[in-house]
Design a protein around this motif. Structure first.
Motif, mmCIF file in Angstrom:
data_model
loop_
_atom_site.group_PDB
_atom_site.id
_atom_site.type_symbol
_atom_site.label_atom_id
_atom_site.label_comp_id
_atom_site.label_asym_id
_atom_site.label_seq_id
_atom_site.Cartn_x
_atom_site.Cartn_y
_atom_site.Cartn_z
ATOM 1 N N GLY A 47 0.793 -1.234 0.000
ATOM 2 C CA GLY A 47 0.000 0.000 0.000
ATOM 3 C C GLY A 47 0.820 1.275 0.000
ATOM 4 N N LEU A 48 2.146 1.171 -0.225
ATOM 5 C CA LEU A 48 2.992 2.367 -0.192
ATOM 6 C C LEU A 48 3.406 2.808 -1.595
ATOM 7 N N HIS A 49 3.418 4.131 -1.797
ATOM 8 C CA HIS A 49 3.932 4.724 -3.032
ATOM 9 C C HIS A 49 5.460 4.648 -2.986
ATOM 10 N N THR A 50 6.110 4.727 -4.143
ATOM 11 C CA THR A 50 7.580 4.652 -4.185
ATOM 12 C C THR A 50 8.228 5.726 -3.311
ATOM 13 N N GLU A 51 7.619 6.922 -3.239
ATOM 14 C CA GLU A 51 8.164 7.985 -2.380
ATOM 15 C C GLU A 51 8.165 7.538 -0.923
ATOM 16 N N ASP A 52 7.078 6.821 -0.509
ATOM 17 C CA ASP A 52 6.995 6.326 0.869
ATOM 18 C C ASP A 52 8.004 5.202 1.093
ATOM 19 N N ILE A 53 8.258 4.407 0.033
ATOM 20 C CA ILE A 53 9.220 3.301 0.159
ATOM 21 C C ILE A 53 10.627 3.849 0.365
ATOM 22 N N LYS A 54 10.936 4.993 -0.263
ATOM 23 C CA LYS A 54 12.254 5.631 -0.049
ATOM 24 C C LYS A 54 12.435 5.961 1.427
ATOM 25 N N LEU A 55 11.366 6.514 2.036
ATOM 26 C CA LEU A 55 11.418 6.866 3.452
ATOM 27 C C LEU A 55 11.531 5.600 4.304
ATOM 28 N N LEU A 56 10.755 4.557 3.945
ATOM 29 C CA LEU A 56 10.814 3.282 4.676
ATOM 30 C C LEU A 56 12.225 2.710 4.623
ATOM 31 N N ASN A 57 12.865 2.780 3.443
ATOM 32 C CA ASN A 57 14.237 2.282 3.296
ATOM 33 C C ASN A 57 15.195 3.049 4.207
#
Length: 416
Positions: A365-375
Motif C-alpha cells: 500500500g505504499l507509493h515509491t516515495e513512501d518506500i524511499k522513506l521506509l528504506n
C-alpha cells in the motif's frame, strides 16, 4: 457441470493460485491470495456493465504475479465492465486507459487531483508517480559485510522442504519469492520459533477503538494531561475522555450507538458534546491559549512547535522522522492506513539497538516515495546495531538490501 468446474479451475491457474489445494481453509490464505480468488469469482459472471472497484489488488504479490492480475483486469474491461483500481504498482498503472493521480502529498497536503489523462501524458508530467514510472530501480552500490548469523535448522513449516538457512546479523536481509513460496513460513514460523525474541513490525491495527490515538500510543497523552492539570491546578483526570473529563452522555466516545434489533446498529453524533467527547468543564480549561480539544487537533508538526516538554518533543520527533508530521495527534488509530500504522510502530523502535526486527510486506500500500522513506528508516535501524529481516516483493526495497534469500522456485508444493 464438469465444463463449468474446469473453467473456474483454469481461471485460478491463470491468475496464479494454481498451487492452492482445494481443501485449504480460506482463513490461512494471504491477502493477495484472497483477493485473487474474489477476482476469479467475478470473472465467471456473465454480467456486464458492472463497475468493479479494486483496492490494491497487487498488494503482497510478486512482479511475476502482477502481470497475471493485469491480464485479468483487462479481461474484465473487455467483457464490457468499468474497472477502477486504486494502485501504486507501475505494472498496473502502465496498462490503464485513464490515470487519476491524487496529491500532491499526504494528509493535509493531499486531497487534490494533480493529474488526469493517459499514461503517456502522465510520463510527461511532473508528479511523484511520473517520477516512479520514468526512473528505473537502482541497485544499492555498497553493501554491509557480515560474519555472524542466525541459523535456522530443519525448517519444515507448511511447504518448506526441511531446509537449513543462515540469516546474517546486523545487516538488512530481504526474503523474496513468489506468493506461496514459503517466505512467511520460513521467517514468521520457523525463525520465530527458534528466535522468539525477534520483534515483528507489521500493518496490523494498534488499537481498533476510537480511544486509541497517536498521542495515547506514543505515551505523550499522559504528559499532556499533566501539563494541563499543573497549569490549571486541577486533577489531570479532567483532561481524559476516559475519566472525569468525559461527556456524561456518550462516555467520551463522541457518538451514541443505537441497537436496531434486526438491522445493523446505527451510530449518531452525541448531541450533548456535539462529537467533542469532553464535557463543558473540561473544555473551559486552557494551556497556552488552547483547550485539550484544540491540542488534540494539532498535527504532529504543529505540536512539536507548541510544546516545550523534552519528553513530548522526543516522541513527536520520532513521528516526524518516519514522515507522519501531517497526522493530528488525536486522530483515532482505527482510521489510519496500514502503512501509517507500521511507521508509528517503527517510530517507537527508532532509538533501540541489539534487536531483531521482522517486517512482513512493509511496502504494502505504499507509493515509491513512501518506500524511499521506509528504506531510510530500515537503514537507520541497521546502523543503530539491529538486524532487520524484510519479507517483500517490491524491487525498490529489495534493491537496497545487503543480503537476499530467495525462496521458491514457485508457490505451494513447488516452493519451499
Amino acid at each position: 457441470l464438469v465444463n463449468q468446474i474446469n473453467q473456474t479451475l483454469e481461471r485460478m491457474v491463470a491468475i496464479g493460485v494454481g498451487y492452492l489445494s482445494l481443501d485449504r481453509s480460506t482463513n490461512t490464505l494471504s491477502g493477495g491470495e484472497m483477493q485473487r480468488l474474489k477476482i476469479v469469482q467475478h470473472l465467471g459472471s456473465s454480467l456486464n456493465n458492472i463497475t468493479y472497484i479494486l483496492d490494491e489488488p497487487t498488494s503482497g504479490l510478486h512482479p511475476a504475479d502482477i502481470d497475471k492480475i493485469g491480464q485479468m483486469l483487462l479481461r474484465l474491461r473487455n467483457n464490457g465492465n468499468n474497472v477502477i483500481v486504486v494502485e501504486h504498482s507501475p505494472q498496473i498503472i502502465e496498462i490503464a486507459d485513464e490515470v487519476i493521480e491524487m496529491g500532491p502529498k499526504a494528509g493535509t497536503n493531499g486531497g487534490q487531483v494533480v493529474y488526469q489523462g493517459t499514461v503517456e501524458g502522465l510520463q510527461n508530467s511532473d508528479t511523484l508517480t511520473a517520477n516512479l514510472i520514468n526512473n528505473p530501480v537502482r541497485v544499492r552500490e555498497s553493501t554491509r559485510q557480515w560474519t555472524q548469523s542466525f541459523k535456522i535448522k530443519d525448517a519444515h513449516s507448511h511447504n518448506l522442504k526441511h531446509i537449513n538457512v543462515e540469516i546474517p546479523q546486523y545487516v538488512f536481509t530481504a526474503v523474496t519469492g513468489v506468493a506461496g513460496s514459503g517466505k512467511s513460513s520460513l521467517i514468521r514460523y520457523d525463525f520465530l520459533k527458534q528466535y522468539p525474541g525477534a520483534i515483528v513490525i507489521d500493518q496490523k491495527p494498534i488499537g481498533t477503538s476510537i480511544r486509541s490515538t497517536p498521542a495515547t500510543y506514543t505515551g505523550i497523552m499522559d504528559e499532556i494531561r499533566k501539563l494541563f492539570g499543573k497549569r490549571n491546578n486541577i486533577d489531570p483526570g479532567w483532561f481524559s475522555y476516559n475519566s472525569k473529563g468525559a461527556c456524561e452522555v456518550c462516555n467520551g466516545t463522541g457518538k451514541i450507538k443505537f441497537d436496531m434489533a434486526f438491522a445493523d446498529s446505527v451510530e449518531v453524533v452525541c448531541e450533548a458534546c456535539r462529537g467533542r467527547r469532553y464535557n463543558d468543564e473540561a473544555l473551559s480549561y486552557k494551556f497556552n491559549g488552547l483547550t485539550i480539544l484544540d491540542v488534540l487537533k494539532l498535527t504532529v508538526e504543529q505540536a512539536v512547535e507548541f510544546f516545550d516538554s523534552v519528553k513530548i518533543k522526543k516522541s513527536l520527533d520520532s513521528l516526524m522522522q518516519v514522515g507522519l508530521g501531517y497526522l493530528s495527534i488525536g486522530q483515532p488509530t482505527s482510521t489510519l492506513s496500514g502503512g501509517e500504522i507500521q511507521r508509528i510502530k517503527i517510530a517507537s523502535e527508532l532509538h533501540s539497538s541489539g534487536n531483531i526486527y521482522i517486517m512482513d510486506e512493509p511496502s504494502a500500500g505504499l507509493h515509491t516515495e513512501d518506500i524511499k522513506l521506509l528504506n531510510e528508516l530500515i537503514q537507520q535501524l541497521v546502523d543503530s546495531g539491529n538486524t532487520v529481516i524484510v519479507i517483500d516483493h517490491r524491487l525498490e526495497l529489495i534493491s537496497q538490501s545487503d543480503w537476499i534469500i530467495d525462496v521458491g522456485p514457485a508457490g505451494g508444493f513447488s516452493g519451499g
